[in-house]
Design a protein around this motif. Sequence first.
Motif, PDB file in Angstrom:
ATOM      1  N   ASN A  89      74.397  36.937  -5.588  1.00 28.20           N
ATOM      2  CA  ASN A  89      74.704  36.542  -6.964  1.00 28.20           C
ATOM      3  C   ASN A  89      74.425  37.660  -7.963  1.00 28.20           C
ATOM      4  OD1 ASN A  89      75.584  33.925  -6.426  1.00 28.20           O
ATOM      5  ND2 ASN A  89      73.494  33.134  -6.401  1.00 28.20           N
ATOM      6  N   LYS A  90      73.379  38.432  -7.724  1.00 23.49           N
ATOM      7  CA  LYS A  90      72.980  39.476  -8.675  1.00 23.49           C
ATOM      8  C   LYS A  90      73.811  40.749  -8.546  1.00 23.49           C
ATOM      9  CE  LYS A  90      69.360  40.932  -5.551  1.00 23.49           C
ATOM     10  NZ  LYS A  90      67.967  41.022  -5.276  1.00 23.49           N
ATOM     11  N   GLY A  91      74.669  40.819  -7.560  1.00 21.10           N
ATOM     12  CA  GLY A  91      75.493  41.995  -7.305  1.00 21.10           C
ATOM     13  C   GLY A  91      75.609  42.207  -5.808  1.00 21.10           C
ATOM     14  N   SER A  92      76.635  42.887  -5.400  1.00 21.53           N
ATOM     15  CA  SER A  92      76.885  43.068  -3.970  1.00 21.53           C
ATOM     16  C   SER A  92      76.893  44.541  -3.604  1.00 21.53           C
ATOM     17  CB  SER A  92      78.222  42.421  -3.599  1.00 21.53           C
ATOM     18  OG  SER A  92      78.164  41.037  -3.850  1.00 21.53           O
ATOM     19  N   LYS A  93      76.720  44.805  -2.302  1.00 27.80           N
ATOM     20  CA  LYS A  93      76.686  46.171  -1.804  1.00 27.80           C
ATOM     21  C   LYS A  93      77.557  46.282  -0.561  1.00 27.80           C
ATOM     22  CE  LYS A  93      72.145  45.968  -1.576  1.00 27.80           C
ATOM     23  NZ  LYS A  93      70.762  46.308  -1.289  1.00 27.80           N
ATOM     24  N   ILE A  94      78.242  47.398  -0.468  1.00 31.30           N
ATOM     25  CA  ILE A  94      78.971  47.746   0.741  1.00 31.30           C
ATOM     26  C   ILE A  94      78.391  49.069   1.222  1.00 31.30           C
ATOM     27  CG2 ILE A  94      81.204  48.381   1.725  1.00 31.30           C
ATOM     28  CD1 ILE A  94      82.482  46.567  -0.442  1.00 31.30           C
ATOM     29  N   SER A  95      77.996  49.122   2.487  1.00 35.14           N
ATOM     30  CA  SER A  95      77.372  50.318   3.052  1.00 35.14           C
ATOM     31  C   SER A  95      78.213  50.864   4.190  1.00 35.14           C
ATOM     32  CB  SER A  95      75.985  49.996   3.613  1.00 35.14           C
ATOM     33  OG  SER A  95      75.171  49.407   2.647  1.00 35.14           O
ATOM     34  N   ILE A  96      78.325  52.173   4.238  1.00 32.62           N
ATOM     35  CA  ILE A  96      78.961  52.863   5.347  1.00 32.62           C
ATOM     36  C   ILE A  96      77.859  53.667   6.015  1.00 32.62           C
ATOM     37  CG2 ILE A  96      80.675  54.568   6.064  1.00 32.62           C
ATOM     38  CD1 ILE A  96      80.996  52.705   2.771  1.00 32.62           C
ATOM     39  N   TRP A  97      77.463  53.259   7.215  1.00 34.81           N
ATOM     40  CA  TRP A  97      76.345  53.879   7.912  1.00 34.81           C
ATOM     41  C   TRP A  97      76.837  55.086   8.706  1.00 34.81           C
ATOM     42  CZ3 TRP A  97      72.220  50.098  10.156  1.00 34.81           C
ATOM     43  CH2 TRP A  97      71.866  49.159   9.178  1.00 34.81           C
ATOM     44  N   THR A  98      76.123  56.196   8.569  1.00 32.92           N
ATOM     45  CA  THR A  98      76.489  57.421   9.273  1.00 32.92           C
ATOM     46  C   THR A  98      75.447  57.760  10.336  1.00 32.92           C
ATOM     47  OG1 THR A  98      75.367  58.868   7.679  1.00 32.92           O
ATOM     48  CG2 THR A  98      77.669  58.295   7.213  1.00 32.92           C
ATOM     49  N   THR A  99      75.838  58.605  11.266  1.00 34.33           N
ATOM     50  CA  THR A  99      74.978  58.912  12.409  1.00 34.33           C
ATOM     51  C   THR A  99      73.856  59.884  12.095  1.00 34.33           C
ATOM     52  OG1 THR A  99      76.458  60.692  13.098  1.00 34.33           O
ATOM     53  CG2 THR A  99      76.815  58.528  14.096  1.00 34.33           C
ATOM     54  N   ASN A 100      74.069  60.791  11.132  1.00 32.27           N
ATOM     55  CA  ASN A 100      73.096  61.854  10.896  1.00 32.27           C
ATOM     56  C   ASN A 100      73.021  62.168   9.405  1.00 32.27           C
ATOM     57  OD1 ASN A 100      71.563  64.182  10.779  1.00 32.27           O
ATOM     58  ND2 ASN A 100      72.640  65.215  12.444  1.00 32.27           N
ATOM     59  N   ALA A 101      71.930  61.785   8.774  1.00 36.35           N
ATOM     60  CA  ALA A 101      71.764  62.010   7.335  1.00 36.35           C
ATOM     61  C   ALA A 101      71.671  63.490   6.990  1.00 36.35           C
ATOM     62  CB  ALA A 101      70.515  61.285   6.834  1.00 36.35           C
ATOM     63  N   SER A 102      71.365  64.329   7.958  1.00 37.35           N
ATOM     64  CA  SER A 102      71.229  65.767   7.711  1.00 37.35           C
ATOM     65  C   SER A 102      72.542  66.529   7.829  1.00 37.35           C
ATOM     66  CB  SER A 102      70.223  66.372   8.693  1.00 37.35           C
ATOM     67  OG  SER A 102      68.970  65.763   8.526  1.00 37.35           O
ATOM     68  N   ASN A 103      73.587  65.878   8.286  1.00 36.36           N
ATOM     69  CA  ASN A 103      74.883  66.538   8.460  1.00 36.36           C
ATOM     70  C   ASN A 103      75.637  66.512   7.126  1.00 36.36           C
ATOM     71  OD1 ASN A 103      77.438  67.427   9.138  1.00 36.36           O
ATOM     72  ND2 ASN A 103      77.515  66.276  11.055  1.00 36.36           N
ATOM     73  N   ASP A 104      75.318  67.471   6.267  1.00 35.84           N
ATOM     74  CA  ASP A 104      75.886  67.489   4.918  1.00 35.84           C
ATOM     75  C   ASP A 104      77.406  67.552   4.919  1.00 35.84           C
ATOM     76  OD1 ASP A 104      73.370  67.351   3.817  1.00 35.84           O
ATOM     77  OD2 ASP A 104      73.215  69.506   3.465  1.00 35.84           O
ATOM     78  N   GLU A 105      77.973  68.377   5.771  1.00 32.00           N
ATOM     79  CA  GLU A 105      79.434  68.512   5.795  1.00 32.00           C
ATOM     80  C   GLU A 105      80.099  67.169   6.067  1.00 32.00           C
ATOM     81  OE1 GLU A 105      83.070  70.390   8.435  1.00 32.00           O
ATOM     82  OE2 GLU A 105      81.052  71.147   8.777  1.00 32.00           O
ATOM     83  N   SER A 106      79.661  66.511   7.110  1.00 31.62           N
ATOM     84  CA  SER A 106      80.254  65.230   7.479  1.00 31.62           C
ATOM     85  C   SER A 106      80.026  64.172   6.408  1.00 31.62           C
ATOM     86  CB  SER A 106      79.679  64.758   8.814  1.00 31.62           C
ATOM     87  OG  SER A 106      80.174  63.479   9.130  1.00 31.62           O
ATOM     88  N   ASN A 107      78.801  64.063   5.930  1.00 36.06           N
ATOM     89  CA  ASN A 107      78.486  63.035   4.936  1.00 36.06           C
ATOM     90  C   ASN A 107      79.268  63.238   3.643  1.00 36.06           C
ATOM     91  OD1 ASN A 107      76.669  61.608   6.581  1.00 36.06           O
ATOM     92  ND2 ASN A 107      75.069  63.085   6.132  1.00 36.06           N
ATOM     93  N   LEU A 108      79.403  64.483   3.210  1.00 37.97           N
ATOM     94  CA  LEU A 108      80.159  64.743   1.988  1.00 37.97           C
ATOM     95  C   LEU A 108      81.648  64.476   2.181  1.00 37.97           C
ATOM     96  CD1 LEU A 108      78.330  67.896   0.615  1.00 37.97           C
ATOM     97  CD2 LEU A 108      78.199  65.542  -0.220  1.00 37.97           C
ATOM     98  N   LYS A 109      82.181  64.802   3.349  1.00 34.33           N
ATOM     99  CA  LYS A 109      83.599  64.518   3.612  1.00 34.33           C
ATOM    100  C   LYS A 109      83.846  63.013   3.667  1.00 34.33           C
ATOM    101  CE  LYS A 109      85.538  68.552   3.946  1.00 34.33           C
ATOM    102  NZ  LYS A 109      86.604  68.998   3.071  1.00 34.33           N
ATOM    103  N   ILE A 110      82.933  62.279   4.280  1.00 37.81           N
ATOM    104  CA  ILE A 110      83.067  60.821   4.316  1.00 37.81           C
ATOM    105  C   ILE A 110      83.048  60.274   2.890  1.00 37.81           C
ATOM    106  CG2 ILE A 110      81.895  58.673   4.990  1.00 37.81           C
ATOM    107  CD1 ILE A 110      81.073  60.206   7.603  1.00 37.81           C
ATOM    108  N   GLY A 111      82.147  60.772   2.061  1.00 40.99           N
ATOM    109  CA  GLY A 111      82.098  60.356   0.660  1.00 40.99           C
ATOM    110  C   GLY A 111      83.366  60.707  -0.087  1.00 40.99           C
ATOM    111  N   TYR A 112      83.906  61.879   0.198  1.00 36.18           N
ATOM    112  CA  TYR A 112      85.156  62.295  -0.441  1.00 36.18           C
ATOM    113  C   TYR A 112      86.290  61.350  -0.053  1.00 36.18           C
ATOM    114  CZ  TYR A 112      89.364  64.905  -1.447  1.00 36.18           C
ATOM    115  OH  TYR A 112      90.604  65.264  -1.893  1.00 36.18           O
ATOM    116  N   TYR A 113      86.401  61.057   1.239  1.00 33.93           N
ATOM    117  CA  TYR A 113      87.444  60.135   1.692  1.00 33.93           C
ATOM    118  C   TYR A 113      87.249  58.746   1.090  1.00 33.93           C
ATOM    119  CZ  TYR A 113      89.095  63.500   5.195  1.00 33.93           C
ATOM    120  OH  TYR A 113      89.606  64.599   5.828  1.00 33.93           O
ATOM    121  N   LEU A 114      85.996  58.326   0.962  1.00 39.75           N
ATOM    122  CA  LEU A 114      85.719  57.022   0.357  1.00 39.75           C
ATOM    123  C   LEU A 114      86.123  56.977  -1.104  1.00 39.75           C
ATOM    124  CD1 LEU A 114      82.206  55.943   1.619  1.00 39.75           C
ATOM    125  CD2 LEU A 114      84.339  54.697   1.884  1.00 39.75           C
TER     126      LEU A 114
END
Length: 147
Positions: free
Chosen positions: A75-100
């Motif tokens: 009720n107070k707000g909703s969240k959608i999460s995309i879980w990734t395999t490696n928080a340290s993989n900046d290239e992958s995480n940033l590309k996923i964010g870009y595509y999102l």
Amino acid sequence: MLHNTCDYNVFKENIQPMWEVPENANGGRWLITIDKSRHHDLLDAVWLEVLLAVIGDQFGKYTDDICGIVVNIRNKGSKISIWTTNASNDESNLKIGYYLSSPLLFLREVTCLCGKGLQGLFFFSPVETLQLIGCFYEGKLCGYNEG
């Protein structure tokens, strides 16, 4: 229509939606927050866009770095999460964010903490005390950083 106070999970085969399992232990997540005032007109559309992007391999070679997706409806707000395999993989995480950020541009009228980007498109690492690294604005990381 997604039902209030429910959680829905879609994960790759043999991956459980828990941070404690080996596949997720070093991962992070992109988090999309949807304010309660926009809940009814945006939640289903955003969830559908994210779901179709993940199962449709819209993240290119970075699809393998996605463990799954979760929607938490409250009720107070909703969240959608995309879980990734490696928080340290900046290239992958940033590309996923870009595509999102591309299919979610209709969220632009609500801004993030930087005052410019998409409201609520942030990357967090549970390993590093949920550290925010930024949001996206016009397809680029806005540079906001809260350490």
